[in-house]
Design a protein around this motif. Structure first.
Motif, mmCIF file in Angstrom:
data_model
loop_
_atom_site.group_PDB
_atom_site.id
_atom_site.type_symbol
_atom_site.label_atom_id
_atom_site.label_comp_id
_atom_site.label_asym_id
_atom_site.label_seq_id
_atom_site.Cartn_x
_atom_site.Cartn_y
_atom_site.Cartn_z
ATOM 1 N N ARG A 74 6.052 -28.921 26.372
ATOM 2 C CA ARG A 74 7.092 -29.889 26.752
ATOM 3 C C ARG A 74 7.995 -30.090 25.548
ATOM 4 O O ARG A 74 7.516 -30.432 24.461
ATOM 5 N N LEU A 75 9.288 -29.864 25.735
ATOM 6 C CA LEU A 75 10.292 -30.135 24.713
ATOM 7 C C LEU A 75 11.169 -31.268 25.220
ATOM 8 O O LEU A 75 11.689 -31.202 26.332
ATOM 9 N N ARG A 76 11.301 -32.291 24.396
ATOM 10 C CA ARG A 76 12.142 -33.429 24.793
ATOM 11 C C ARG A 76 13.102 -33.746 23.662
ATOM 12 O O ARG A 76 12.693 -33.935 22.513
ATOM 13 N N TRP A 77 14.367 -33.775 23.985
ATOM 14 C CA TRP A 77 15.434 -34.141 23.061
ATOM 15 C C TRP A 77 15.858 -35.549 23.435
ATOM 16 O O TRP A 77 16.254 -35.799 24.570
ATOM 17 N N SER A 78 15.737 -36.480 22.521
ATOM 18 C CA SER A 78 16.232 -37.834 22.777
ATOM 19 C C SER A 78 17.285 -38.147 21.729
ATOM 20 O O SER A 78 17.192 -37.715 20.581
ATOM 21 N N GLU A 79 18.288 -38.877 22.162
ATOM 22 C CA GLU A 79 19.402 -39.159 21.264
ATOM 23 C C GLU A 79 19.836 -40.603 21.426
ATOM 24 O O GLU A 79 19.971 -41.109 22.525
ATOM 25 N N THR A 80 20.012 -41.250 20.291
ATOM 26 C CA THR A 80 20.574 -42.595 20.246
ATOM 27 C C THR A 80 21.833 -42.513 19.394
ATOM 28 O O THR A 80 22.195 -41.448 18.910
ATOM 29 N N GLU A 81 22.469 -43.642 19.191
ATOM 30 C CA GLU A 81 23.669 -43.652 18.353
ATOM 31 C C GLU A 81 23.347 -43.263 16.916
ATOM 32 O O GLU A 81 24.170 -42.679 16.220
ATOM 33 N N GLU A 82 22.136 -43.577 16.456
ATOM 34 C CA GLU A 82 21.755 -43.318 15.075
ATOM 35 C C GLU A 82 21.393 -41.865 14.814
ATOM 36 O O GLU A 82 21.796 -41.276 13.822
ATOM 37 N N CYS A 83 20.557 -41.265 15.679
ATOM 38 C CA CYS A 83 20.087 -39.903 15.418
ATOM 39 C C CYS A 83 19.449 -39.316 16.666
ATOM 40 O O CYS A 83 19.269 -39.981 17.673
ATOM 41 N N GLY A 84 19.061 -38.056 16.539
ATOM 42 C CA GLY A 84 18.340 -37.379 17.601
ATOM 43 C C GLY A 84 16.915 -37.094 17.163
ATOM 44 O O GLY A 84 16.612 -37.029 15.973
ATOM 45 N N THR A 85 16.039 -36.924 18.144
ATOM 46 C CA THR A 85 14.650 -36.599 17.870
ATOM 47 C C THR A 85 14.219 -35.502 18.823
ATOM 48 O O THR A 85 14.495 -35.563 20.020
ATOM 49 N N LEU A 86 13.538 -34.507 18.282
ATOM 50 C CA LEU A 86 12.945 -33.465 19.093
ATOM 51 C C LEU A 86 11.454 -33.751 19.164
ATOM 52 O O LEU A 86 10.781 -33.849 18.140
ATOM 53 N N HIS A 87 10.952 -33.901 20.373
ATOM 54 C CA HIS A 87 9.532 -34.139 20.612
ATOM 55 C C HIS A 87 8.963 -32.843 21.191
ATOM 56 O O HIS A 87 9.459 -32.352 22.210
ATOM 57 N N ILE A 88 7.946 -32.288 20.527
ATOM 58 C CA ILE A 88 7.294 -31.049 20.949
ATOM 59 C C ILE A 88 5.855 -31.406 21.313
ATOM 60 O O ILE A 88 5.153 -32.025 20.510
#
Length: 144
Positions: A74-88
């Motif tokens: 499962r790859l999840r890209w989450s993004e907020t105004e501050e930054c992005g995070t890749l969850h693997i």
């Protein structure tokens, strides 16, 4: 076939993508290529992309070599105004029983460094046990 879901939420948006992982040694390279295409499409910088692919490879290799099927990446890209995070994350069927002689088959120079690689390349990582012996190993990487 992989499934993708894009969801807006109050903090930003995230994209969730799932890849089934065949329980074969060749699956590591195949799933890594598919993950590469997806992460490149998401616009990850080259150095972040390579680090992410190493983490993907280590987590998938662990599932294929040491766990019971089925496995899913499962790859999840989450993004907020501050930054992005890749969850693997890789979910598998839990530890495979060890057969006689299995410890001798593993070369110390070839195996055993996966967790160290995941630790070095991720901001956070961990393991979540689930029902029926299912285990999810995960890592998060900040994306600028």
């Amino acid at each position: 076939m992989a499934d993708q879901l894009t969801i807006p939420w109050t903090g930003g948006t995230y994209v969730d993508h799932h890849f089934p992982v065949p329980h074969l040694h060749e699956a590591v390279a195949t799933v890594r290529r598919r993950a590469h295409a997806l992460l490149a499409d998401w616009g990850l910088a080259a150095d972040t992309l390579e680090d992410a692919l190493l983490v993907v490879s280590e987590l998938i290799t662990n599932a294929v070599l040491h766990a019971l099927p089925p496995a899913v990446l499962r790859l999840r890209w989450s993004e907020t105004e501050e930054c992005g995070t890749l969850h693997i994350a890789v979910t598998d069927g839990g530890p495979a029983p060890r057969g006689p002689g299995s410890a001798e088959e593993i070369e110390p120079d070839e195996h055993g460094r996966g967790l160290g690689i995941v630790t070095a390349l991720s901001a956070r990582h961990g393991t979540h046990p689930g029902h029926g012996g299912v285990v999810t190993r995960w890592a998060e990487m900040p994306v600028g």
